[in-house]
Motif scaffolding. Structure first.
Motif, PDB file in Angstrom:
ATOM      1  N   GLY A 110       0.309   9.300  -5.794  1.00  0.00           N
ATOM      2  CA  GLY A 110       0.243  10.621  -5.168  1.00  0.00           C
ATOM      3  C   GLY A 110      -0.872  10.707  -4.141  1.00  0.00           C
ATOM      4  N   ASP A 111      -1.158   9.602  -3.474  1.00  0.00           N
ATOM      5  CA  ASP A 111      -2.262   9.523  -2.518  1.00  0.00           C
ATOM      6  C   ASP A 111      -1.942  10.328  -1.261  1.00  0.00           C
ATOM      7  N   GLU A 112      -2.912  11.103  -0.816  1.00  0.00           N
ATOM      8  CA  GLU A 112      -2.709  11.955   0.360  1.00  0.00           C
ATOM      9  C   GLU A 112      -2.551  11.159   1.656  1.00  0.00           C
ATOM     10  N   ARG A 113      -2.881   9.886   1.648  1.00  0.00           N
ATOM     11  CA  ARG A 113      -2.697   9.069   2.851  1.00  0.00           C
ATOM     12  C   ARG A 113      -1.225   8.773   3.134  1.00  0.00           C
ATOM     13  N   LEU A 114      -0.367   8.961   2.145  1.00  0.00           N
ATOM     14  CA  LEU A 114       1.065   8.724   2.343  1.00  0.00           C
ATOM     15  C   LEU A 114       1.630   9.829   3.224  1.00  0.00           C
ATOM     16  N   SER A 115       2.241   9.439   4.321  1.00  0.00           N
ATOM     17  CA  SER A 115       2.769  10.415   5.275  1.00  0.00           C
ATOM     18  C   SER A 115       4.033  11.089   4.750  1.00  0.00           C
ATOM     19  N   GLU A 116       4.333  12.232   5.322  1.00  0.00           N
ATOM     20  CA  GLU A 116       5.575  12.935   4.987  1.00  0.00           C
ATOM     21  C   GLU A 116       6.782  12.087   5.370  1.00  0.00           C
ATOM     22  N   LYS A 117       6.661  11.353   6.466  1.00  0.00           N
ATOM     23  CA  LYS A 117       7.754  10.482   6.898  1.00  0.00           C
ATOM     24  C   LYS A 117       8.047   9.432   5.833  1.00  0.00           C
ATOM     25  N   HIS A 155       0.825  -1.215   0.000  1.00  0.00           N
ATOM     26  CA  HIS A 155       0.000   0.000   0.000  1.00  0.00           C
ATOM     27  C   HIS A 155       0.860   1.267   0.000  1.00  0.00           C
ATOM     28  N   ILE A 156       2.027   1.235   0.605  1.00  0.00           N
ATOM     29  CA  ILE A 156       2.918   2.403   0.591  1.00  0.00           C
ATOM     30  C   ILE A 156       3.379   2.670  -0.850  1.00  0.00           C
ATOM     31  N   ALA A 157       3.754   1.620  -1.556  1.00  0.00           N
ATOM     32  CA  ALA A 157       4.176   1.782  -2.953  1.00  0.00           C
ATOM     33  C   ALA A 157       3.034   2.338  -3.802  1.00  0.00           C
ATOM     34  N   LEU A 158       1.839   1.784  -3.630  1.00  0.00           N
ATOM     35  CA  LEU A 158       0.684   2.261  -4.391  1.00  0.00           C
ATOM     36  C   LEU A 158       0.371   3.717  -4.065  1.00  0.00           C
ATOM     37  N   HIS A 174       2.173   1.254   6.874  1.00  0.00           N
ATOM     38  CA  HIS A 174       1.208   2.062   7.611  1.00  0.00           C
ATOM     39  C   HIS A 174       0.322   1.154   8.462  1.00  0.00           C
ATOM     40  N   ASP A 175       0.493  -0.137   8.341  1.00  0.00           N
ATOM     41  CA  ASP A 175      -0.331  -1.127   9.043  1.00  0.00           C
ATOM     42  C   ASP A 175       0.129  -1.234  10.498  1.00  0.00           C
ATOM     43  N   SER A 176      -0.683  -0.756  11.415  1.00  0.00           N
ATOM     44  CA  SER A 176      -0.304  -0.741  12.835  1.00  0.00           C
ATOM     45  C   SER A 176      -0.141  -2.147  13.420  1.00  0.00           C
ATOM     46  N   LEU A 177      -0.786  -3.130  12.848  1.00  0.00           N
ATOM     47  CA  LEU A 177      -0.647  -4.497  13.358  1.00  0.00           C
ATOM     48  C   LEU A 177       0.761  -5.052  13.152  1.00  0.00           C
TER      49      LEU A 177
END
Length: 134
Positions: A16-23, A8-11, A119-122
């Motif tokens: 350009g998805d806004e869910r991607l964090s600045e980090k 999901h991070i690569a996607l 981004h998966d907290s699990l």
């Protein structure tokens, strides 16, 4: 640093998805880092694309092409990655995590001395130093 991207991070990065964090962006955009994507992510994407093309609109071929254009390096699967699965454990009492793709990605990062961006907290509940929550 060698960085392996969760699917999901690569996607998110490529779209350009806004869910991607600045980090996460900072890890990926840092020219000193070598950014990898896994053949397991291609496998995951193709399965989801076949089952639900309306939800996973990108195919394996599309993803491969886009990752190559972004100068990401493909990480193949090796038996050593698979062997590490038997030692992967979550914290006691942690919610069950049932995604085999995430588990193999963690093992790949661990075996290859990479940082695994997710981004998966699990996934933090595996207590693997290679897992970086972004």
């Amino acid at each position: 640093m060698n960085v392996l991207l969760d699917t999901h991070i690569a996607l998110w990065y490529l779209n350009g998805d806004e869910r991607l964090s600045e980090k996460a962006k900072s890890y990926i955009d840092d020219w000193e880092n070598n950014v990898y994507f896994s053949v397991a992510s291609l496998w995951e994407i193709e399965i989801k694309h076949i089952i639900h093309p309306d939800r996973m609109v990108i195919s394996c071929s599309d993803m491969l092409e886009r990752c190559e254009r972004a100068d990401f390096t493909l990480l193949p699967l090796h038996p050593d990655h698979i062997k590490l699965l038997s030692a992967l454990r979550q914290e006691a009492g942690a919610p069950h995590h049932n995604d085999p793709f995430d588990r193999i990605l963690i093992c790949q990062a661990k075996a290859e001395d990479m940082r695994f961006l997710t981004h998966d907290s699990l996934l933090a509940q595996y207590n693997e130093p290679c897992v970086v929550s972004v």
